[in-house]
Design a protein around this motif. Structure first.
Motif, PDB file in Angstrom:
ATOM      1  N   ALA A 161       8.208  58.628  48.338  1.00  0.00           N
ATOM      2  CA  ALA A 161       7.871  57.292  47.842  1.00  0.00           C
ATOM      3  C   ALA A 161       7.778  56.290  48.985  1.00  0.00           C
ATOM      4  CB  ALA A 161       8.908  56.840  46.812  1.00  0.00           C
ATOM      5  N   ARG A 162       8.665  56.403  49.991  1.00  0.00           N
ATOM      6  CA  ARG A 162       8.602  55.501  51.147  1.00  0.00           C
ATOM      7  C   ARG A 162       7.291  55.653  51.903  1.00  0.00           C
ATOM      8  NH1 ARG A 162      14.072  56.891  51.487  1.00  0.00           N
ATOM      9  NH2 ARG A 162      15.315  55.078  50.952  1.00  0.00           N
ATOM     10  N   LYS A 163       6.883  56.894  52.122  1.00  0.00           N
ATOM     11  CA  LYS A 163       5.639  57.152  52.857  1.00  0.00           C
ATOM     12  C   LYS A 163       4.446  56.528  52.130  1.00  0.00           C
ATOM     13  CE  LYS A 163       2.895  60.844  54.885  1.00  0.00           C
ATOM     14  NZ  LYS A 163       2.773  62.269  55.139  1.00  0.00           N
ATOM     15  N   ALA A 164       4.364  56.730  50.833  1.00  0.00           N
ATOM     16  CA  ALA A 164       3.267  56.161  50.052  1.00  0.00           C
ATOM     17  C   ALA A 164       3.340  54.630  50.029  1.00  0.00           C
ATOM     18  CB  ALA A 164       3.293  56.719  48.633  1.00  0.00           C
ATOM     19  N   ALA A 165       4.550  54.089  49.909  1.00  0.00           N
ATOM     20  CA  ALA A 165       4.722  52.640  49.848  1.00  0.00           C
ATOM     21  C   ALA A 165       4.350  51.964  51.167  1.00  0.00           C
ATOM     22  CB  ALA A 165       6.165  52.304  49.462  1.00  0.00           C
ATOM     23  N   PHE A 166       4.722  52.574  52.299  1.00  0.00           N
ATOM     24  CA  PHE A 166       4.316  52.029  53.599  1.00  0.00           C
ATOM     25  C   PHE A 166       2.799  51.901  53.672  1.00  0.00           C
ATOM     26  CE2 PHE A 166       8.391  53.165  55.878  1.00  0.00           C
ATOM     27  CZ  PHE A 166       8.589  51.928  56.470  1.00  0.00           C
TER      28      PHE A 166
END
Length: 188
Positions: free
Chosen positions: A11-16
């Motif tokens: 989720a962090r990777k997509a959100a960045f």
């Protein structure tokens, strides 16, 4: 890596990526105006903003708008596993490098905020946020809420909303999120 840790990492990777795309286009000007409108009724309460890093929406215009109405602070990381502390900030404060590339005031009083502007990578309508993974704001909100009422305002771009942020028992919900689209009261 546990199941929730893997979910949060993905989720962090997509959100960045989502935040970077909209940051380059929007730069947060409208969001900062909405934030100031939300903050003005909080005049007289200690407000914590933050020094934006990477592609975070910048709360600085709203923080400047609160000078003279409230004491304005920024977070200072004490160390891994510890809650944040907050040092008073003014536009003319001498700033030094803090952890993760965020600037912090070189001096000034430490104050306990009653209103926190919280950076994030993603949020959902339940009030949960995805941060960078250090747990600093979760520990801080838990400690501050144990001492009295605190208003936690997530500050982001509307495109940072996701259907459901992966959560753990230690995750602290936000009270609202402010974006360029307006202020969202949250279900949590």
């Amino acid at each position: 890596m546990s199941g929730i840790a893997e979910q949060k990492a993905a989720a962090r990777k997509a959100a960045f990526a989502r935040r970077k795309d909209v940051h380059d286009e929007l730069r947060g000007a409208r969001a900062a105006q909405v934030l100031l409108e939300v903050l003005r009724p909080q005049a007289g309460r200690v407000v914590s903003g933050y020094m934006p890093i990477r592609t975070e929406a910048s709360p600085l215009p709203a923080m400047l708008g609160m000078i003279g109405l409230s004491s304005v602070t920024v977070p200072v990381i004490q160390g891994e596993g510890l809650p944040l502390i907050f040092r008073e900030w003014r536009p003319d404060s001498a700033m030094i490098d803090g952890p993760f590339g965020a600037l912090v005031p070189a001096d000034g009083d430490f104050l306990a905020p009653q209103v926190l502007i919280v950076p994030l990578l993603a949020f959902d309508r339940r009030g949960y946020r995805l941060g960078y993974g250090g747990g600093y704001y979760d520990r801080t909100l838990q400690a501050l809420r144990a001492s009295g009422p605190v208003l936690a305002i997530g500050f982001a771009y509307a495109a940072q909303e996701m259907a459901e942020v992966p959560t753990e028992d230690t995750d602290q919900p936000l009270d609202m999120v402010v974006t360029e689209a307006g202020a969202l009261a949250l279900a949590g």
